[in-house]
Design a protein around this motif. Structure first.
Motif, PDB file in Angstrom:
ATOM      1  N   ARG A  99      45.081  37.118  44.061  1.00  0.00           N
ATOM      2  CA  ARG A  99      43.991  36.298  43.588  1.00  0.00           C
ATOM      3  C   ARG A  99      43.539  37.656  42.394  1.00  0.00           C
ATOM      4  O   ARG A  99      43.121  36.030  41.401  1.00  0.00           O
ATOM      5  N   PHE A 100      43.997  38.231  42.017  1.00  0.00           N
ATOM      6  CA  PHE A 100      45.039  38.812  40.635  1.00  0.00           C
ATOM      7  C   PHE A 100      45.244  37.778  39.681  1.00  0.00           C
ATOM      8  O   PHE A 100      45.642  37.536  38.555  1.00  0.00           O
ATOM      9  N   VAL A 101      46.470  37.504  40.323  1.00  0.00           N
ATOM     10  CA  VAL A 101      47.718  36.697  39.785  1.00  0.00           C
ATOM     11  C   VAL A 101      46.668  34.664  39.722  1.00  0.00           C
ATOM     12  O   VAL A 101      47.119  34.572  38.342  1.00  0.00           O
ATOM     13  N   ALA A 102      45.886  34.689  39.957  1.00  0.00           N
ATOM     14  CA  ALA A 102      45.539  33.895  39.888  1.00  0.00           C
ATOM     15  C   ALA A 102      44.295  33.679  38.815  1.00  0.00           C
ATOM     16  O   ALA A 102      44.078  32.769  38.314  1.00  0.00           O
ATOM     17  N   LEU A 103      43.718  35.073  38.834  1.00  0.00           N
ATOM     18  CA  LEU A 103      42.797  35.319  37.995  1.00  0.00           C
ATOM     19  C   LEU A 103      43.051  36.138  36.573  1.00  0.00           C
ATOM     20  O   LEU A 103      42.234  36.660  35.362  1.00  0.00           O
TER      21      LEU A 103
END
Length: 606
Positions: A99-103
């Protein structure tokens, strides 16, 4: 004896006990700083990295121990809590990383850490804090070796938790926004009332405390309800450590265990049954009050808070008027009343009932009714006298209380204008909680004086032995009645249900009664001096409520001043530990070996 024994954490873990204590203390400091103080962004970032490091160390320590263990299956069994936490960390870290990579670029790492992984980090911090408790317990073996009486050790443990809870409740973020932090007397009294599961309060938990403060309060009366020593012992078992004889003696004094083999099974029942019942009760309250107007998290916490408070007989509520707004709600009344009754039954009794339920064979029962007399299998052993007195006493006192409430308040008192259904639920609820818990669905101040006398009598008798409730205890009262019956019948021994009650049990019941009365008289006398303007009926009611750890109040708790509140704290602590238990702990060091038989001399009594 097998050649291999499952290795403990000390043998296969990457860190030794001293290093784990240091990490645990660091986790406690981080937990207190993050949730107890208002911090700058810089400190939040620093603590975020500390939390991330602690989580990683926990994960790699468990995985390292698993890799180097000779028998991995046995290692997993003896470290199932760490295994569950490690699995949770792996899942959460993996999902968070994706999720952090996506955000990327939309949110900072520390902000993401606290918003997306706040619950996981809190679980790691709580685990490490509890782990420190187990480590320190092992490091204090010298204290256990001092032949310190087990009841006195239990008392010291309760006082230590009260002081720790007071410190946590005084933290700035423990109070609601825009509300001053609790003073030392407010925090100390609230903590003592929670740990002793009494429910007397001088602050409104719903408006004065924040979510963190309310969570601390819930943890305090959860610990007080299922016993501090039970929690520590279960954690010791979880860590794969062996309990010393002195530790088992502490459990015997706290939980009423007479057979060492029952320690582990009773602890499993205490923790497992308590959590299961509280979870079911929380779900029932949630479903009963879910009308779509309250947020899921808010209603979920409210339901859990009141379910734990009810089962632990704490009587704390997040409303200033307790449960009066649900006075005629059948679901809320039934759920809370059942939780209170189960918690007040007594853990040894629950253990016996659970064992009987597991051993019940429906086919054997049908076979018995279908065969002739000669071929029928024998009846199972009857329930113990302890269980019969506890269950029978609970049902009898509930019925008596219900009838008194129905007649004295429903016909002639404050409820005479209510309908039959409303009177039924009001009588049902107050008959269930008046002996042990401090909830009320109608103001206690509106009860007539005769009904207040009945309520005080119910509070004096109290709940079952080794339960979440207080008072003289139902079995103690039953033994006293049987003793009176034997005396009036001219018998030399006390017999009940074709069983002879040992003299030491009779003396213990008489001792409990005398010490209970001594503590009650002292508390009432002290309140009369500390608050002479308070009506004596209110002081007496408050004294009985404190000594019996019930929590019902006529409003005098906030009127007796700091001195009177200190006397109430003393009454609550002594009432929770038990007058006889405390006396034995203080005087057992004077016991001398051997016995001397002295000549008898007749006395005139009565």
């Amino acid at each position: 004896m097998p050649e291999y024994q499952a290795k403990t954490r000390r043998d296969v873990a990457l860190l030794n006990d001293t290093e784990w204590i240091g990490l645990g203390l660091l986790a406690i400091a981080a937990l207190i700083l993050e949730h107890g103080f208002h911090l700058s962004a810089r400190w939040v970032a620093v603590l975020g990295w500390v939390d991330l490091a602690l989580s990683g160390i926990c994960l790699f320590d468990f995985l390292g121990g698993l890799v180097f263990a000779e028998r991995r299956r046995q290692y997993l069994r003896s470290h199932f809590v760490e295994g569950a936490l490690a699995l949770w960390l792996i899942v959460v870290f993996s999902a968070a990383a994706i999720r952090f990579v996506a955000l990327r670029g939309q949110i900072g790492m520390m902000e993401f850490l606290h918003t997306e992984m706040g619950l996981t980090i809190a679980l790691v911090q709580v685990y490490l804090a509890l782990h420190v408790g187990v480590m320190i317990l092992g490091a204090l073996r010298a204290f256990f070796a001092l032949n310190c009486p087990a009841p006195l050790l239990v008392a010291v443990s309760y006082v230590a938790v009260i002081l720790a809870g007071s410190a946590l409740l005084m933290l700035p973020k423990a109070s609601a926004d825009g509300v001053p932090s609790l003073g030392w007397m407010e925090a100390f009294f609230t903590s003592a009332s929670a740990v002793t599961v009494t429910g007397l309060t001088i602050v409104d938990a719903g408006t004065r405390l924040s979510l963190f403060g309310q969570s601390v309060l819930m943890v305090l009366f959860q610990i007080g309800g299922i016993s501090l020593v039970a929690v520590v012992a279960l954690l010791a078992y979880t860590e794969g450590r062996r309990m010393s004889l002195q530790q088992i003696n502490v459990l015997r004094a706290t939980l009423g265990i007479t057979d060492v083999k029952d320690v582990k099974s009773l602890l499993r029942l205490v923790i497992g049954f308590a959590f299961a019942v509280e979870a079911v009760g929380a779900c029932a309250l949630f479903l009963a009050l879910d009308d779509g107007t309250r947020e899921f998290g808010e209603l979920g916490f409210w339901s859990l808070f009141h379910a734990v408070s009810a089962f632990c007989s704490a009587g704390f509520s997040l409303q200033p008027d307790s449960l009066t707004r649900w006075a005629v709600d059948p679901a809320v009344n039934l759920t809370v009343a059942c939780l209170v009754l189960l918690g007040g039954l007594g853990f040894p009794v629950l253990l016996e009932l659970v064992r009987r339920a597991r051993a019940f064979d429906l086919g054997r029962w049908r076979k018995r009714n279908s065969l002739n007399l000669a071929e029928r299998p024998p009846y199972p052993q009857p329930l113990s006298l302890q269980t019969r007195y506890s269950v029978g006493g609970m049902l009898l006192l509930f019925l008596v209380g219900f009838l008194f409430f129905w007649v004295m308040e429903g016909w002639f008192g404050a409820w005479r204008d209510l309908g039959a259904g409303e009177t039924f639920w009001a009588s049902f609820f107050h008959a269930a909680i008046s002996r042990t818990a401090g909830f009320n669905s109608f103001p206690v101040e509106e009860f007539g004086r005769p009904m207040l006398v009945v309520v005080m009598g119910l509070m004096v008798i109290g709940a079952g032995p080794i339960s979440t409730g207080g008072g003289l205890k139902t079995v103690t009262f039953a033994v006293l009645l049987q003793t009176l019956r034997a005396y009036l019948g001219g018998k030399q021994v006390v017999v009940a249900n074709n069983r002879t009650i040992p003299t030491r049990i009779v003396l213990a019941a008489v001792g409990v009664l005398l010490l209970y009365l001594a503590v009650l008289i002292f508390t009432f006398f002290a309140l009369s001096i500390a608050a002479p303007d308070v009506p004596w009926e209110a002081s007496l009611f408050e004294s009985i409520s404190a000594v019996s750890t019930v929590g019902l109040s006529l409003g005098a708790t906030s009127q007796v001043g700091s001195a009177g509140q200190l006397f109430l704290v003393l009454a609550m602590v002594v009432g929770r530990i038990g007058p006889l238990t405390l006396a034995i702990g203080l005087m057992s060091g004077r016991e001398r070996a051997g016995s001397i038989s002295y000549p008898q001399e007749e006395l005139i009594v009565g």
